[in-house]
Motif scaffolding. Structure first.
Motif, PDB file in Angstrom:
ATOM      1  N   VAL A 123       1.172  -1.205  -0.107  1.00 62.24           N
ATOM      2  CA  VAL A 123      -0.161  -0.034  -0.376  1.00 62.24           C
ATOM      3  C   VAL A 123       1.335   1.306  -0.371  1.00 62.24           C
ATOM      4  O   VAL A 123       1.763   1.421   1.055  1.00 62.24           O
ATOM      5  N   GLU A 124       0.410   2.095  -1.040  1.00 63.95           N
ATOM      6  CA  GLU A 124       0.925   3.594  -1.140  1.00 63.95           C
ATOM      7  C   GLU A 124       0.253   4.652  -1.328  1.00 63.95           C
ATOM      8  O   GLU A 124      -0.871   4.408  -2.186  1.00 63.95           O
ATOM      9  N   SER A 125       0.594   5.309  -0.471  1.00 61.21           N
ATOM     10  CA  SER A 125       0.527   6.771  -0.604  1.00 61.21           C
ATOM     11  C   SER A 125       0.091   7.380  -1.868  1.00 61.21           C
ATOM     12  O   SER A 125       1.768   7.757  -2.580  1.00 61.21           O
ATOM     13  N   ARG A 126      -0.667   7.550  -2.968  1.00 61.14           N
ATOM     14  CA  ARG A 126      -0.025   8.395  -3.668  1.00 61.14           C
ATOM     15  C   ARG A 126      -0.209  10.420  -3.628  1.00 61.14           C
ATOM     16  O   ARG A 126      -0.657  11.078  -2.599  1.00 61.14           O
ATOM     17  N   HIS A 127       0.660  10.648  -4.850  1.00 60.17           N
ATOM     18  CA  HIS A 127       1.848  12.232  -3.812  1.00 60.17           C
ATOM     19  C   HIS A 127       1.153  12.376  -5.247  1.00 60.17           C
ATOM     20  O   HIS A 127       1.883  11.825  -6.238  1.00 60.17           O
ATOM     21  N   ALA A 128       1.616  13.789  -5.742  1.00 58.37           N
ATOM     22  CA  ALA A 128       2.127  14.167  -7.166  1.00 58.37           C
ATOM     23  C   ALA A 128       3.546  14.675  -6.985  1.00 58.37           C
ATOM     24  O   ALA A 128       4.406  14.721  -5.980  1.00 58.37           O
ATOM     25  N   VAL A 129       3.867  13.982  -8.809  1.00 59.22           N
ATOM     26  CA  VAL A 129       5.654  14.587  -8.376  1.00 59.22           C
ATOM     27  C   VAL A 129       6.168  15.654  -8.532  1.00 59.22           C
ATOM     28  O   VAL A 129       6.035  15.756 -10.349  1.00 59.22           O
ATOM     29  N   ARG A 130       7.075  16.571  -7.818  1.00 65.78           N
ATOM     30  CA  ARG A 130       7.811  17.407  -8.459  1.00 65.78           C
ATOM     31  C   ARG A 130       8.742  17.535  -8.087  1.00 65.78           C
ATOM     32  O   ARG A 130       9.362  17.900  -8.734  1.00 65.78           O
ATOM     33  N   THR A 131       8.847  17.191  -6.710  1.00 66.00           N
ATOM     34  CA  THR A 131      10.823  17.985  -6.443  1.00 66.00           C
ATOM     35  C   THR A 131      11.280  16.290  -7.186  1.00 66.00           C
ATOM     36  O   THR A 131      10.902  15.399  -7.434  1.00 66.00           O
ATOM     37  N   GLU A 132      12.761  17.228  -7.224  1.00 67.14           N
ATOM     38  CA  GLU A 132      13.458  16.689  -7.734  1.00 67.14           C
ATOM     39  C   GLU A 132      14.273  15.017  -6.867  1.00 67.14           C
ATOM     40  O   GLU A 132      14.395  14.136  -7.487  1.00 67.14           O
ATOM     41  N   GLU A 133      13.293  14.779  -5.779  1.00 64.09           N
ATOM     42  CA  GLU A 133      13.765  14.008  -4.370  1.00 64.09           C
ATOM     43  C   GLU A 133      12.653  12.972  -4.778  1.00 64.09           C
ATOM     44  O   GLU A 133      12.957  11.705  -4.679  1.00 64.09           O
ATOM     45  N   GLN A 134      11.267  13.594  -5.478  1.00 66.23           N
ATOM     46  CA  GLN A 134      10.536  13.031  -5.510  1.00 66.23           C
ATOM     47  C   GLN A 134      10.415  12.573  -7.004  1.00 66.23           C
ATOM     48  O   GLN A 134      10.221  10.843  -7.197  1.00 66.23           O
ATOM     49  N   ARG A 135      11.254  13.196  -8.067  1.00 64.71           N
ATOM     50  CA  ARG A 135      11.481  11.830  -9.251  1.00 64.71           C
ATOM     51  C   ARG A 135      12.505  11.084  -9.209  1.00 64.71           C
ATOM     52  O   ARG A 135      12.736   9.876  -9.641  1.00 64.71           O
ATOM     53  N   ALA A 136      13.340  11.749  -8.241  1.00 62.09           N
ATOM     54  CA  ALA A 136      14.785  10.469  -8.331  1.00 62.09           C
ATOM     55  C   ALA A 136      14.052   8.892  -7.541  1.00 62.09           C
ATOM     56  O   ALA A 136      14.339   7.667  -7.802  1.00 62.09           O
ATOM     57  N   ASP A 137      12.303   8.889  -6.610  1.00 62.72           N
ATOM     58  CA  ASP A 137      12.576   8.332  -6.117  1.00 62.72           C
ATOM     59  C   ASP A 137      11.440   7.720  -6.875  1.00 62.72           C
ATOM     60  O   ASP A 137      11.199   5.698  -7.192  1.00 62.72           O
ATOM     61  N   ALA A 138      11.331   8.319  -7.596  1.00 59.87           N
ATOM     62  CA  ALA A 138       9.767   7.266  -9.121  1.00 59.87           C
ATOM     63  C   ALA A 138      11.391   6.829  -9.810  1.00 59.87           C
ATOM     64  O   ALA A 138      10.245   5.881 -10.608  1.00 59.87           O
ATOM     65  N   GLN A 139      11.644   7.177  -9.948  1.00 62.36           N
ATOM     66  CA  GLN A 139      12.996   7.065 -10.918  1.00 62.36           C
ATOM     67  C   GLN A 139      13.233   5.430 -10.230  1.00 62.36           C
ATOM     68  O   GLN A 139      13.499   4.619 -10.846  1.00 62.36           O
ATOM     69  N   GLU A 140      13.616   5.395  -8.981  1.00 65.79           N
ATOM     70  CA  GLU A 140      14.456   4.134  -8.339  1.00 65.79           C
ATOM     71  C   GLU A 140      13.086   3.530  -8.194  1.00 65.79           C
ATOM     72  O   GLU A 140      13.329   2.067  -8.843  1.00 65.79           O
ATOM     73  N   ILE A 141      11.687   3.846  -8.203  1.00 69.26           N
ATOM     74  CA  ILE A 141      10.351   2.358  -8.438  1.00 69.26           C
ATOM     75  C   ILE A 141      10.949   1.946  -9.897  1.00 69.26           C
ATOM     76  O   ILE A 141      10.320   0.190  -9.732  1.00 69.26           O
TER      77      ILE A 141
END
Length: 365
Positions: free
Chosen positions: A129-147
Protein backbone atom coordinates in the motif's frame (compact mmCIF):
# COMPACT_ATOMS: atom_id res chain seq x y z
CA UNK A 1 -48.98 -2.46 26.04
CA UNK A 2 -47.79 0.92 27.38
CA UNK A 3 -46.14 3.19 24.84
CA UNK A 4 -46.27 0.51 22.16
CA UNK A 5 -50.07 0.70 21.80
CA UNK A 6 -49.93 3.01 18.75
CA UNK A 7 -48.45 0.20 16.66
CA UNK A 8 -46.00 2.39 14.73
CA UNK A 9 -42.71 0.74 13.70
CA UNK A 10 -40.60 3.10 15.78
CA UNK A 11 -42.75 2.64 18.88
CA UNK A 12 -43.69 -1.04 18.66
CA UNK A 13 -40.15 -2.36 18.95
CA UNK A 14 -40.39 -4.31 15.67
CA UNK A 15 -37.61 -2.23 14.10
CA UNK A 16 -34.17 -2.02 15.61
CA UNK A 17 -32.74 1.49 15.73
CA UNK A 18 -29.21 2.74 16.30
CA UNK A 19 -28.20 4.78 19.23
CA UNK A 20 -27.36 8.43 19.12
CA UNK A 21 -23.68 7.83 19.76
CA UNK A 22 -21.32 7.83 16.80
CA UNK A 23 -20.54 4.35 15.49
CA UNK A 24 -17.01 3.22 16.11
CA UNK A 25 -14.83 2.80 13.01
CA UNK A 26 -13.67 -0.68 12.11
CA UNK A 27 -9.96 -1.15 12.63
CA UNK A 28 -7.78 -1.52 9.54
CA UNK A 29 -7.31 -5.29 9.11
CA UNK A 30 -4.11 -4.75 7.13
CA UNK A 31 -2.85 -6.96 4.33
CA UNK A 32 -3.37 -10.72 4.49
CA UNK A 33 -0.26 -12.82 5.07
CA UNK A 34 1.67 -13.45 1.87
CA UNK A 35 1.34 -16.96 0.50
CA UNK A 36 4.38 -17.89 -1.56
CA UNK A 37 3.82 -19.55 -4.91
CA UNK A 38 5.44 -22.79 -5.96
CA UNK A 39 7.76 -20.89 -8.28
CA UNK A 40 8.90 -18.74 -5.34
CA UNK A 41 10.20 -21.70 -3.34
CA UNK A 42 11.04 -24.26 -6.03
CA UNK A 43 13.68 -23.31 -8.59
CA UNK A 44 12.68 -26.21 -10.83
CA UNK A 45 9.12 -24.92 -10.92
CA UNK A 46 10.41 -21.45 -11.81
CA UNK A 47 12.50 -22.87 -14.65
CA UNK A 48 9.50 -24.82 -15.89
CA UNK A 49 7.34 -21.69 -15.86
CA UNK A 50 10.06 -19.81 -17.70
CA UNK A 51 10.14 -22.47 -20.42
CA UNK A 52 6.35 -22.29 -20.70
CA UNK A 53 6.45 -18.53 -21.21
CA UNK A 54 9.21 -18.86 -23.80
CA UNK A 55 7.13 -21.50 -25.61
CA UNK A 56 4.12 -19.17 -25.69
CA UNK A 57 6.23 -16.36 -27.13
CA UNK A 58 7.60 -18.74 -29.77
CA UNK A 59 4.02 -19.77 -30.62
CA UNK A 60 3.28 -16.09 -31.17
CA UNK A 61 6.22 -15.80 -33.56
CA UNK A 62 5.15 -19.00 -35.33
CA UNK A 63 1.63 -17.63 -35.75
CA UNK A 64 2.96 -14.47 -37.38
CA UNK A 65 5.11 -16.55 -39.72
CA UNK A 66 2.08 -18.72 -40.53
CA UNK A 67 0.15 -15.58 -41.49
CA UNK A 68 2.82 -14.53 -43.97
CA UNK A 69 2.99 -18.05 -45.43
CA UNK A 70 -0.73 -17.85 -46.19
CA UNK A 71 -0.61 -14.23 -47.32
CA UNK A 72 2.36 -14.42 -49.68
CA UNK A 73 2.78 -18.14 -50.31
CA UNK A 74 -0.65 -19.00 -51.71
CA UNK A 75 -1.74 -17.76 -55.11
CA UNK A 76 -5.41 -16.81 -55.26
CA UNK A 77 -5.86 -15.58 -58.85
CA UNK A 78 -5.25 -18.82 -60.69
CA UNK A 79 -4.29 -22.32 -59.69
CA UNK A 80 -2.51 -22.51 -56.32
CA UNK A 81 1.14 -23.33 -56.50
CA UNK A 82 0.67 -26.60 -54.66
CA UNK A 83 -2.43 -27.91 -56.52
CA UNK A 84 -2.83 -27.57 -60.27
CA UNK A 85 -6.19 -29.41 -60.13
CA UNK A 86 -7.92 -26.34 -58.69
CA UNK A 87 -7.96 -23.81 -61.55
CA UNK A 88 -10.66 -21.67 -59.95
CA UNK A 89 -8.56 -21.11 -56.84
CA UNK A 90 -11.48 -21.79 -54.47
CA UNK A 91 -9.56 -24.32 -52.39
CA UNK A 92 -6.58 -22.00 -52.33
CA UNK A 93 -8.79 -19.22 -50.99
CA UNK A 94 -10.13 -21.50 -48.25
CA UNK A 95 -6.63 -22.57 -47.23
CA UNK A 96 -5.40 -19.00 -47.26
CA UNK A 97 -8.26 -17.79 -45.06
CA UNK A 98 -7.54 -20.65 -42.66
CA UNK A 99 -3.84 -19.77 -42.45
CA UNK A 100 -4.54 -16.06 -42.05
CA UNK A 101 -7.03 -16.65 -39.25
CA UNK A 102 -4.85 -19.16 -37.42
CA UNK A 103 -1.79 -16.98 -37.85
CA UNK A 104 -3.37 -13.89 -36.32
CA UNK A 105 -5.02 -15.94 -33.55
CA UNK A 106 -1.81 -17.70 -32.55
CA UNK A 107 0.19 -14.47 -32.81
CA UNK A 108 -2.09 -12.59 -30.42
CA UNK A 109 -2.79 -15.60 -28.18
CA UNK A 110 0.86 -16.49 -27.67
CA UNK A 111 2.08 -13.05 -26.68
CA UNK A 112 -0.99 -12.28 -24.57
CA UNK A 113 -1.10 -15.49 -22.58
CA UNK A 114 2.70 -15.51 -22.32
CA UNK A 115 2.80 -12.09 -20.64
CA UNK A 116 -0.02 -13.05 -18.26
CA UNK A 117 1.66 -16.35 -17.35
CA UNK A 118 4.95 -14.56 -16.78
CA UNK A 119 3.32 -12.06 -14.42
CA UNK A 120 1.40 -14.72 -12.47
CA UNK A 121 4.26 -17.17 -11.98
CA UNK A 122 7.57 -15.33 -12.11
CA UNK A 123 7.10 -11.66 -11.29
CA UNK A 124 6.92 -10.72 -7.56
CA UNK A 125 3.37 -10.74 -6.22
CA UNK A 126 3.82 -9.03 -2.85
CA UNK A 127 0.93 -6.74 -1.99
CA UNK A 128 1.74 -3.25 -0.77
CA UNK A 129 0.00 0.00 0.00
CA UNK A 130 1.41 3.35 -1.06
CA UNK A 131 -0.01 6.81 -0.58
CA UNK A 132 -0.64 8.73 -3.75
CA UNK A 133 1.14 12.03 -4.10
CA UNK A 134 2.13 14.35 -6.90
CA UNK A 135 5.67 14.01 -8.21
CA UNK A 136 7.07 17.51 -8.07
CA UNK A 137 10.49 17.82 -6.49
CA UNK A 138 13.71 16.38 -7.85
CA UNK A 139 13.90 14.11 -4.83
CA UNK A 140 10.44 12.75 -5.59
CA UNK A 141 11.35 12.26 -9.26
CA UNK A 142 14.41 10.32 -8.13
CA UNK A 143 12.16 8.19 -5.92
CA UNK A 144 9.85 7.53 -8.85
CA UNK A 145 12.80 6.52 -11.03
CA UNK A 146 14.00 4.20 -8.30
CA UNK A 147 10.55 2.59 -8.17
CA UNK A 148 10.61 2.00 -11.92
CA UNK A 149 14.10 0.54 -11.68
CA UNK A 150 12.91 -1.77 -8.91
CA UNK A 151 10.00 -2.92 -11.07
CA UNK A 152 12.39 -3.60 -13.94
CA UNK A 153 14.65 -5.63 -11.67
CA UNK A 154 11.80 -7.58 -10.10
CA UNK A 155 10.34 -8.49 -13.49
CA UNK A 156 13.30 -10.79 -13.97
CA UNK A 157 14.24 -9.45 -17.39
CA UNK A 158 17.88 -9.08 -16.41
CA UNK A 159 18.10 -12.55 -14.88
CA UNK A 160 16.13 -14.26 -17.65
CA UNK A 161 17.52 -13.09 -21.03
CA UNK A 162 15.72 -15.86 -22.93
CA UNK A 163 12.39 -14.48 -21.75
CA UNK A 164 13.42 -10.97 -22.70
CA UNK A 165 14.62 -11.93 -26.17
CA UNK A 166 11.59 -14.04 -27.05
CA UNK A 167 9.27 -11.31 -25.79
CA UNK A 168 11.04 -8.72 -27.96
CA UNK A 169 10.85 -11.07 -30.95
CA UNK A 170 7.15 -11.75 -30.47
CA UNK A 171 6.37 -8.06 -29.90
CA UNK A 172 8.21 -7.09 -33.10
CA UNK A 173 6.68 -9.78 -35.31
CA UNK A 174 3.10 -9.76 -33.96
CA UNK A 175 2.03 -6.38 -35.47
CA UNK A 176 3.40 -7.22 -38.92
CA UNK A 177 0.31 -9.23 -40.05
CA UNK A 178 -1.89 -6.20 -39.38
CA UNK A 179 0.49 -4.00 -41.37
CA UNK A 180 0.27 -6.51 -44.20
CA UNK A 181 -3.53 -6.43 -44.10
CA UNK A 182 -3.47 -2.67 -44.71
CA UNK A 183 -2.35 -3.47 -48.24
CA UNK A 184 -5.73 -5.06 -48.98
CA UNK A 185 -7.81 -2.06 -47.91
CA UNK A 186 -7.63 -0.76 -51.44
CA UNK A 187 -5.57 -0.76 -54.63
CA UNK A 188 -2.30 1.12 -54.66
CA UNK A 189 -3.12 2.47 -58.14
CA UNK A 190 -6.40 4.34 -57.69
CA UNK A 191 -6.84 4.79 -61.45
CA UNK A 192 -8.01 1.16 -61.71
CA UNK A 193 -11.28 2.17 -60.01
CA UNK A 194 -12.14 4.65 -62.76
CA UNK A 195 -12.95 1.95 -65.33
CA UNK A 196 -14.77 -1.40 -65.11
CA UNK A 197 -15.81 -4.09 -67.58
CA UNK A 198 -19.11 -2.34 -68.20
CA UNK A 199 -19.41 -0.86 -71.66
CA UNK A 200 -22.08 -0.05 -74.21
CA UNK A 201 -24.09 -3.16 -75.08
CA UNK A 202 -22.68 -5.42 -72.32
CA UNK A 203 -25.46 -7.58 -70.95
CA UNK A 204 -26.36 -7.73 -67.28
CA UNK A 205 -26.18 -11.33 -66.04
CA UNK A 206 -26.99 -12.90 -62.70
CA UNK A 207 -24.21 -13.65 -60.28
CA UNK A 208 -23.04 -16.41 -60.10
CA UNK A 209 -25.08 -18.29 -62.73
CA UNK A 210 -24.28 -15.91 -65.60
CA UNK A 211 -27.89 -15.93 -66.85
CA UNK A 212 -28.85 -12.85 -68.89
CA UNK A 213 -31.70 -10.79 -67.46
CA UNK A 214 -34.70 -9.55 -69.40
CA UNK A 215 -36.57 -6.46 -68.27
CA UNK A 216 -39.67 -8.61 -67.87
CA UNK A 217 -37.81 -10.80 -65.34
CA UNK A 218 -37.41 -7.91 -62.91
CA UNK A 219 -40.65 -7.56 -60.97
CA UNK A 220 -41.59 -4.67 -58.71
CA UNK A 221 -39.60 -4.90 -55.46
CA UNK A 222 -37.23 -7.62 -56.69
CA UNK A 223 -33.44 -7.47 -56.38
CA UNK A 224 -30.69 -9.08 -58.47
CA UNK A 225 -26.95 -9.33 -57.88
CA UNK A 226 -25.46 -8.60 -61.29
CA UNK A 227 -22.11 -8.78 -63.09
CA UNK A 228 -21.16 -7.95 -66.69
CA UNK A 229 -21.48 -10.83 -69.18
CA UNK A 230 -17.93 -10.32 -70.46
CA UNK A 231 -16.55 -11.13 -67.01
CA UNK A 232 -16.73 -14.81 -67.97
CA UNK A 233 -14.06 -14.18 -70.61
CA UNK A 234 -11.46 -13.33 -67.97
CA UNK A 235 -9.52 -16.17 -66.39
CA UNK A 236 -8.93 -16.43 -62.68
CA UNK A 237 -5.23 -15.88 -63.28
CA UNK A 238 -5.95 -12.71 -65.27
CA UNK A 239 -7.51 -10.64 -62.51
CA UNK A 240 -11.02 -12.15 -62.47
CA UNK A 241 -11.66 -11.38 -58.81
CA UNK A 242 -10.39 -7.80 -59.09
CA UNK A 243 -12.59 -7.06 -62.10
CA UNK A 244 -15.62 -8.64 -60.46
CA UNK A 245 -15.07 -6.66 -57.26
CA UNK A 246 -15.24 -3.41 -59.24
CA UNK A 247 -18.13 -4.31 -61.53
CA UNK A 248 -20.69 -5.91 -59.16
CA UNK A 249 -24.08 -4.22 -59.35
CA UNK A 250 -27.41 -4.33 -57.53
CA UNK A 251 -30.43 -4.32 -59.84
CA UNK A 252 -33.87 -3.33 -58.48
CA UNK A 253 -37.26 -2.30 -59.82
CA UNK A 254 -39.21 0.49 -58.15
CA UNK A 255 -42.42 2.31 -58.91
CA UNK A 256 -41.29 5.09 -61.31
CA UNK A 257 -43.68 7.53 -59.63
CA UNK A 258 -41.87 7.10 -56.28
CA UNK A 259 -38.41 7.88 -57.63
CA UNK A 260 -36.79 11.29 -58.09
CA UNK A 261 -34.67 11.26 -61.23
CA UNK A 262 -32.47 14.17 -62.29
CA UNK A 263 -32.86 15.40 -65.87
CA UNK A 264 -29.47 14.11 -67.04
CA UNK A 265 -30.36 10.59 -65.82
CA UNK A 266 -33.83 10.26 -67.33
CA UNK A 267 -32.70 7.52 -69.73
CA UNK A 268 -30.48 5.65 -67.26
CA UNK A 269 -33.28 3.34 -66.07
CA UNK A 270 -35.76 1.04 -67.79
CA UNK A 271 -39.34 1.50 -66.54
CA UNK A 272 -38.18 1.85 -62.92
CA UNK A 273 -35.34 -0.71 -63.17
CA UNK A 274 -32.22 0.84 -61.65
CA UNK A 275 -28.66 -0.47 -61.42
CA UNK A 276 -26.23 0.80 -58.77
CA UNK A 277 -22.71 -0.16 -57.82
CA UNK A 278 -22.59 -2.66 -54.99
CA UNK A 279 -19.32 -1.22 -53.67
CA UNK A 280 -19.84 1.11 -50.71
CA UNK A 281 -18.35 4.57 -51.12
CA UNK A 282 -17.01 4.50 -47.57
CA UNK A 283 -14.31 1.80 -47.55
CA UNK A 284 -15.52 -0.54 -50.28
CA UNK A 285 -17.62 -3.10 -48.40
CA UNK A 286 -20.35 -4.86 -50.43
CA UNK A 287 -23.74 -3.18 -50.08
CA UNK A 288 -26.13 -6.10 -50.07
CA UNK A 289 -29.04 -5.29 -47.73
CA UNK A 290 -32.18 -3.91 -49.38
CA UNK A 291 -35.16 -2.68 -47.37
CA UNK A 292 -38.04 -3.08 -49.76
CA UNK A 293 -40.53 -0.98 -47.79
CA UNK A 294 -38.26 2.04 -47.30
CA UNK A 295 -36.23 1.56 -50.53
CA UNK A 296 -33.00 1.87 -48.57
CA UNK A 297 -29.72 0.11 -49.30
CA UNK A 298 -27.56 -0.65 -46.27
CA UNK A 299 -23.88 -1.43 -45.95
CA UNK A 300 -23.39 -4.06 -43.22
CA UNK A 301 -19.86 -2.94 -42.34
CA UNK A 302 -20.46 0.58 -41.01
CA UNK A 303 -24.22 1.06 -41.50
CA UNK A 304 -24.04 3.56 -44.34
CA UNK A 305 -27.56 3.91 -45.74
CA UNK A 306 -28.47 4.99 -49.28
CA UNK A 307 -31.88 6.15 -50.51
CA UNK A 308 -32.86 4.49 -53.80
CA UNK A 309 -35.66 6.98 -54.41
CA UNK A 310 -33.13 9.84 -54.54
CA UNK A 311 -30.36 8.37 -56.69
CA UNK A 312 -28.80 6.52 -53.74
CA UNK A 313 -27.88 9.61 -51.79
CA UNK A 314 -26.41 9.01 -48.33
CA UNK A 315 -28.97 9.44 -45.56
CA UNK A 316 -27.01 7.83 -42.71
CA UNK A 317 -23.52 6.61 -41.88
CA UNK A 318 -19.96 7.56 -42.78
CA UNK A 319 -20.18 7.24 -46.57
CA UNK A 320 -19.41 10.59 -48.21
CA UNK A 321 -21.12 10.25 -51.60
CA UNK A 322 -23.95 8.31 -53.31
CA UNK A 323 -23.47 4.94 -54.93
CA UNK A 324 -22.51 5.31 -58.61
CA UNK A 325 -25.37 4.49 -60.98
CA UNK A 326 -24.88 2.26 -64.03
CA UNK A 327 -26.80 3.58 -67.06
CA UNK A 328 -28.85 0.72 -68.55
CA UNK A 329 -31.24 0.07 -71.43
CA UNK A 330 -32.63 -2.97 -73.32
CA UNK A 331 -31.36 -4.58 -76.50
CA UNK A 332 -33.39 -5.86 -79.46
CA UNK A 333 -34.08 -9.14 -77.65
CA UNK A 334 -35.35 -7.46 -74.51
CA UNK A 335 -32.27 -8.16 -72.40
CA UNK A 336 -30.92 -5.51 -70.06
CA UNK A 337 -27.62 -4.06 -71.24
CA UNK A 338 -25.34 -1.25 -70.11
CA UNK A 339 -25.41 2.06 -71.95
CA UNK A 340 -21.82 2.75 -70.91
CA UNK A 341 -19.40 2.28 -68.06
CA UNK A 342 -19.99 4.07 -64.74
CA UNK A 343 -19.62 7.82 -65.22
CA UNK A 344 -17.60 8.12 -61.98
CA UNK A 345 -15.12 5.90 -60.15
CA UNK A 346 -16.60 3.14 -58.01
CA UNK A 347 -15.53 2.34 -54.50
CA UNK A 348 -14.28 4.44 -51.58
CA UNK A 349 -14.37 8.20 -51.86
CA UNK A 350 -10.60 8.49 -51.33
CA UNK A 351 -10.17 7.01 -54.81
CA UNK A 352 -11.45 10.29 -56.26
CA UNK A 353 -9.12 12.64 -54.43
CA UNK A 354 -6.73 12.84 -57.35
CA UNK A 355 -9.67 13.26 -59.73
CA UNK A 356 -11.01 16.21 -57.76
CA UNK A 357 -7.58 17.84 -57.74
CA UNK A 358 -7.24 17.42 -61.51
CA UNK A 359 -10.74 18.85 -62.09
CA UNK A 360 -9.99 21.87 -59.89
CA UNK A 361 -6.72 22.47 -61.69
CA UNK A 362 -8.51 22.20 -65.05
CA UNK A 363 -11.15 24.71 -63.99
CA UNK A 364 -8.43 27.08 -62.75
CA UNK A 365 -6.69 26.92 -66.12
Amino acid sequence: MGSHSDGTPHQSGTVATTGTTEMERFPDPGLPPHRPRLTDIDEKAAKRAERQVVLLFLISVLGSVLFFVGYFGIQIDGAPKYDVTDPSGSRALQVQNLLLGLGIALGMFGIGIGVVHWARTLMPDHELVESRHAVRTEEQRADAQEILTTIYDESGIKRRPLLRNTLIGAAVVAPLPFIGLLKDLGPTDLDVLKHTLWDEGVRLVRDPSGTPIKASDVTLGSTFHVVPENLAQIGHNEGYLDEKAKAVVLLMRLDPDSVNVSPERQDWNVDGIFAYSKVCTHVGCPVALYEQQTHHLLCPCHQSTFDLTNECEVIFGPAARPLPQLPITVDAEGYLVARSDFTEPVGPTYSQRGTHVEEMQGEAN
